[in-house]
Design a protein around this motif. Structure first.
Motif, PDB file in Angstrom:
ATOM      1  N   LEU A 300      43.391  39.381  52.004  1.00 15.18           N
ATOM      2  CA  LEU A 300      43.198  38.046  51.420  1.00 15.18           C
ATOM      3  C   LEU A 300      44.439  37.165  51.525  1.00 15.18           C
ATOM      4  N   GLY A 301      45.611  37.810  51.670  1.00 13.57           N
ATOM      5  CA  GLY A 301      46.851  37.033  51.667  1.00 13.57           C
ATOM      6  C   GLY A 301      46.999  36.301  50.349  1.00 13.57           C
ATOM      7  N   ASP A 302      47.332  35.021  50.432  1.00 13.42           N
ATOM      8  CA  ASP A 302      47.512  34.231  49.204  1.00 13.42           C
ATOM      9  C   ASP A 302      46.200  33.639  48.683  1.00 13.42           C
ATOM     10  N   LYS A 303      45.136  33.836  49.425  1.00 14.66           N
ATOM     11  CA  LYS A 303      43.862  33.231  49.026  1.00 14.66           C
ATOM     12  C   LYS A 303      43.364  33.849  47.722  1.00 14.66           C
ATOM     13  N   SER A 304      42.683  33.030  46.930  1.00 13.57           N
ATOM     14  CA  SER A 304      42.169  33.524  45.663  1.00 13.57           C
ATOM     15  C   SER A 304      40.743  34.045  45.846  1.00 13.57           C
ATOM     16  N   LEU A 305      40.421  35.075  45.078  1.00 11.96           N
ATOM     17  CA  LEU A 305      39.049  35.593  45.110  1.00 11.96           C
ATOM     18  C   LEU A 305      38.065  34.557  44.593  1.00 11.96           C
ATOM     19  N   LYS A 306      38.568  33.652  43.773  1.00 10.32           N
ATOM     20  CA  LYS A 306      37.689  32.585  43.248  1.00 10.32           C
ATOM     21  C   LYS A 306      37.107  31.769  44.407  1.00 10.32           C
ATOM     22  N   ASP A 307      37.959  31.554  45.475  1.00 14.72           N
ATOM     23  CA  ASP A 307      37.464  30.804  46.639  1.00 14.72           C
ATOM     24  C   ASP A 307      36.290  31.538  47.286  1.00 14.72           C
ATOM     25  N   CYS A 308      36.450  32.876  47.396  1.00 14.25           N
ATOM     26  CA  CYS A 308      35.362  33.685  47.977  1.00 14.25           C
ATOM     27  C   CYS A 308      34.099  33.522  47.155  1.00 14.25           C
ATOM     28  N   LEU A 309      34.263  33.645  45.846  1.00 16.24           N
ATOM     29  CA  LEU A 309      33.101  33.629  44.968  1.00 16.24           C
ATOM     30  C   LEU A 309      32.377  32.291  44.995  1.00 16.24           C
ATOM     31  N   GLU A 310      33.175  31.219  45.131  1.00 16.78           N
ATOM     32  CA  GLU A 310      32.549  29.891  45.134  1.00 16.78           C
ATOM     33  C   GLU A 310      31.651  29.699  46.349  1.00 16.78           C
ATOM     34  N   SER A 311      32.049  30.354  47.466  1.00 19.70           N
ATOM     35  CA  SER A 311      31.310  30.094  48.705  1.00 19.70           C
ATOM     36  C   SER A 311      30.164  31.080  48.933  1.00 19.70           C
ATOM     37  N   ILE A 312      30.047  32.083  48.064  1.00 17.52           N
ATOM     38  CA  ILE A 312      29.025  33.110  48.319  1.00 17.52           C
ATOM     39  C   ILE A 312      28.110  33.253  47.103  1.00 17.52           C
ATOM     40  N   PRO A 313      26.805  33.325  47.366  1.00 17.11           N
ATOM     41  CA  PRO A 313      25.841  33.372  46.246  1.00 17.11           C
ATOM     42  C   PRO A 313      25.709  34.777  45.671  1.00 17.11           C
ATOM     43  N   VAL A 314      26.640  35.193  44.803  1.00 16.13           N
ATOM     44  CA  VAL A 314      26.514  36.542  44.251  1.00 16.13           C
ATOM     45  C   VAL A 314      26.205  36.516  42.754  1.00 16.13           C
ATOM     46  N   ASP A 315      25.432  37.537  42.336  1.00 22.86           N
ATOM     47  CA  ASP A 315      25.069  37.650  40.923  1.00 22.86           C
ATOM     48  C   ASP A 315      26.007  38.593  40.178  1.00 22.86           C
ATOM     49  N   PHE A 316      26.595  39.543  40.928  1.00 23.66           N
ATOM     50  CA  PHE A 316      27.452  40.560  40.291  1.00 23.66           C
ATOM     51  C   PHE A 316      28.681  40.807  41.156  1.00 23.66           C
ATOM     52  N   VAL A 317      29.778  41.169  40.472  1.00 19.91           N
ATOM     53  CA  VAL A 317      31.010  41.470  41.216  1.00 19.91           C
ATOM     54  C   VAL A 317      31.550  42.813  40.731  1.00 19.91           C
ATOM     55  N   GLY A 318      31.919  43.664  41.689  1.00 22.55           N
ATOM     56  CA  GLY A 318      32.531  44.945  41.347  1.00 22.55           C
ATOM     57  C   GLY A 318      33.823  45.117  42.127  1.00 22.55           C
ATOM     58  N   ALA A 319      34.732  45.916  41.588  1.00 21.30           N
ATOM     59  CA  ALA A 319      35.970  46.196  42.320  1.00 21.30           C
ATOM     60  C   ALA A 319      36.191  47.699  42.340  1.00 21.30           C
ATOM     61  N   MET A 320      36.668  48.179  43.489  1.00 25.49           N
ATOM     62  CA  MET A 320      36.958  49.605  43.631  1.00 25.49           C
ATOM     63  C   MET A 320      38.415  49.770  44.015  1.00 25.49           C
ATOM     64  N   GLY A 321      39.122  50.591  43.259  1.00 25.24           N
ATOM     65  CA  GLY A 321      40.522  50.858  43.577  1.00 25.24           C
ATOM     66  C   GLY A 321      41.448  49.992  42.747  1.00 25.24           C
ATOM     67  N   SER A 322      42.648  50.547  42.482  1.00 23.79           N
ATOM     68  CA  SER A 322      43.554  49.872  41.552  1.00 23.79           C
ATOM     69  C   SER A 322      44.041  48.522  42.081  1.00 23.79           C
ATOM     70  N   TYR A 323      44.313  48.433  43.394  1.00 20.89           N
ATOM     71  CA  TYR A 323      44.827  47.160  43.897  1.00 20.89           C
ATOM     72  C   TYR A 323      43.755  46.067  43.784  1.00 20.89           C
ATOM     73  N   ALA A 324      42.525  46.430  44.158  1.00 22.38           N
ATOM     74  CA  ALA A 324      41.437  45.439  44.112  1.00 22.38           C
ATOM     75  C   ALA A 324      41.190  44.979  42.672  1.00 22.38           C
ATOM     76  N   LYS A 325      41.257  45.918  41.731  1.00 19.89           N
ATOM     77  CA  LYS A 325      41.027  45.544  40.326  1.00 19.89           C
ATOM     78  C   LYS A 325      42.138  44.622  39.838  1.00 19.89           C
ATOM     79  N   LYS A 326      43.353  44.936  40.241  1.00 18.33           N
ATOM     80  CA  LYS A 326      44.501  44.118  39.834  1.00 18.33           C
ATOM     81  C   LYS A 326      44.371  42.704  40.403  1.00 18.33           C
ATOM     82  N   LYS A 327      43.972  42.643  41.670  1.00 22.64           N
ATOM     83  CA  LYS A 327      43.817  41.336  42.320  1.00 22.64           C
ATOM     84  C   LYS A 327      42.723  40.526  41.596  1.00 22.64           C
TER      85      LYS A 327
END
Ligand SMILES: Nc1ncnc2c1ncn2[C@@H]1O[C@H](COP(=O)(O)OP(=O)(O)OP(=O)(O)O)[C@@H](O)[C@H]1O
Length: 392
Positions: A300-327
């Motif tokens: 992702l680099g400096d990009k925010s996950l919020k940008d991803c979420l805004e552009s994709i029609p998702v109902d649920f979000v999950g994270a796997m792994g400590s780095y992903a959860k932290k991000k």
């Protein structure tokens, strides 16, 4: 598969004469997830203590990568670096006045350079999501945080095998899930993972193989479904059958469920079986299933996950792994799933809902493999869409 640890005809009694292990024969292979399951006093902890030479058998032999352990000082030091041990009670493992010093204890004793110590401690703390805790006194931490410090202390020595005695004892459900997810992540990074537990519900969905113990002996060493299907053996081991397996057997015997090739180990497997029984498999067309969007947090680099979420029609979000959860946390994402993420997203997909999984490295492949496996078994089409437009 390569053998990593083997016990041959191992016997052990404590100094008070209590015979704790009787004729133990066992082989563990690289990369396996093994759960030692038995009631109180079955001999689980004693067996685990054999695996890194903390106890020496009275008779029989312990092998590491085919070589018998000889119990001399330098070899034991080497073995304990390769086979990391996390005690049931973190207070038995944590000894230093600060988290940093405690996690650094192993690397310091292994004569790492200062740079190597700093790197290994900070990586280990990152892994268990305790970055920033370096100066904290461990005795002021919660039980779950202490457990993580103990795990970090072991990870800092970069072992090949991880041994956890009752990894979730005394933890609340969320902390237990966090620890099990961490074990899953470590295993996916190639570490052979061995736990002891008397919690059959924890062991059943998690392990590749179950070692059922009672009275210092191994009753069986087999797949979770086989180990937990034999009612007499479970009674001998003073254990109960996992609820999902019990439910499946009862409904199958009553003719209310079809026979499964493999008994269900998750809610997803069970739902699929019920669907099959209802003849609704034909409904599994691709248009009726939701998709799983996959984000590699490393890219992702400096990009925010919020940008991803805004552009994709998702109902649920999950994270796997400590780095992903932290991000996700630092980007202000409210996670719906942090444990059993792939199956939960698949469950949503079969009811037509979209979800996003944020993860990293080797776990990307794990998501794709699990979804493919599910699609093959169920005849459904759940699409995994990699979100590449945010890549570096
Ligand atoms: N330090 C010790 N001295 C004497 N006997 C011991 C010692 N530790 C364990 N034992 C005995 O050895 C047997 C096996 O104990 P062990 O702790 O390995 O079982 P366990 O399956 O891990 O039990 P639990 O789930 O209660 O931790 C028991 O009968 C126990 O009383």
């Amino acid at each position: 598969m390569k053998s990593i640890i083997r016990l041959k005809d191992v016997e052990f009694s404590y100094p008070n004469g209590q015979k704790a292990l009787k004729g133990i024969n066992l082989e563990i292979f690289e990369g396996e997830k093994i759960a030692l399951v038995g009631s109180n006093g079955a001999g689980k902890s004693t067996l685990l203590l054999m695996l890194n030479g903390m106890l020496k058998p009275d008779a029989g032999t312990v092998f590491f990568k085919g070589e018998p352990v000889s119990y001399n000082r330098s070899e034991l030091r080497d073995l304990r670096k390769k086979v990391g041990f996390v005690f049931q009670n973190p207070d038995h493992q944590i000894i230093a006045p600060t988290v940093f010093q405690d996690v650094a204890f192993g690397p310091v004793n292994l004569d790492y350079t200062e740079d190597e110590i700093n790197r290994s401690v900070s990586e280990a703390l990152m892994y268990v999501d305790l970055s920033g805790f370096e100066r904290r006194p461990p005795h002021q931490l919660s039980g779950g945080e202490k457990k993580k410090v103990a795990i970090a202390g072991v990870l800092a020595m970069e072992p090949e095998v991880l041994v956890f005695d009752e990894p979730t004892s005394a933890l609340d459900p969320a902390s237990s899930e966090g620890i099990m997810e961490l074990l899953e992540e470590l295993n996916h990074e190639g570490k052979t993972t061995i736990i002891s537990t008397h919690d059959v519900e924890l062991a059943y969905p998690w392990a590749d193989r179950i070692i059922l113990m009672n009275d210092g002996m191994i009753l069986t060493c087999s797949s979770p479904a086989d180990a937990f299907s034999d009612g007499k053996m479970l009674r001998d081991a003073k254990l109960s059958r996992p609820v999902l397996l019990e439910l499946y057997s009862s409904l199958f015997e009553m003719g209310m469920l079809p026979e499964a090739e493999k008994p269900p180990r998750s809610v997803l497997d069970f739902v699929h079986l019920v669907e099959r029984g209802n003849g609704s498999i034909s409904k599994g067309k691709s248009e009726s299933c939701g998709s799983i969007y996959l984000v590699d947090a490393d890219r992702l680099g400096d990009k925010s996950l919020k940008d991803c979420l805004e552009s994709i029609p998702v109902d649920f979000v999950g994270a796997m792994g400590s780095y992903a959860k932290k991000k996700a946390e630092s980007d202000g994402i409210d996670l719906n799933f942090t444990y059993g993420v792939i199956d939960k997203c698949l469950l949503k997909a079969i009811s037509g809902q979209n979800s996003m999984i944020i993860t990293t490295g080797g776990m990307i492949k794990r998501v794709i493999d699990r979804v493919n496996e599910f699609c093959e078994e169920s005849g459904k089409q759940v699409d995994v869409v990699s979100i590449d437009e945010f890549s570096e």
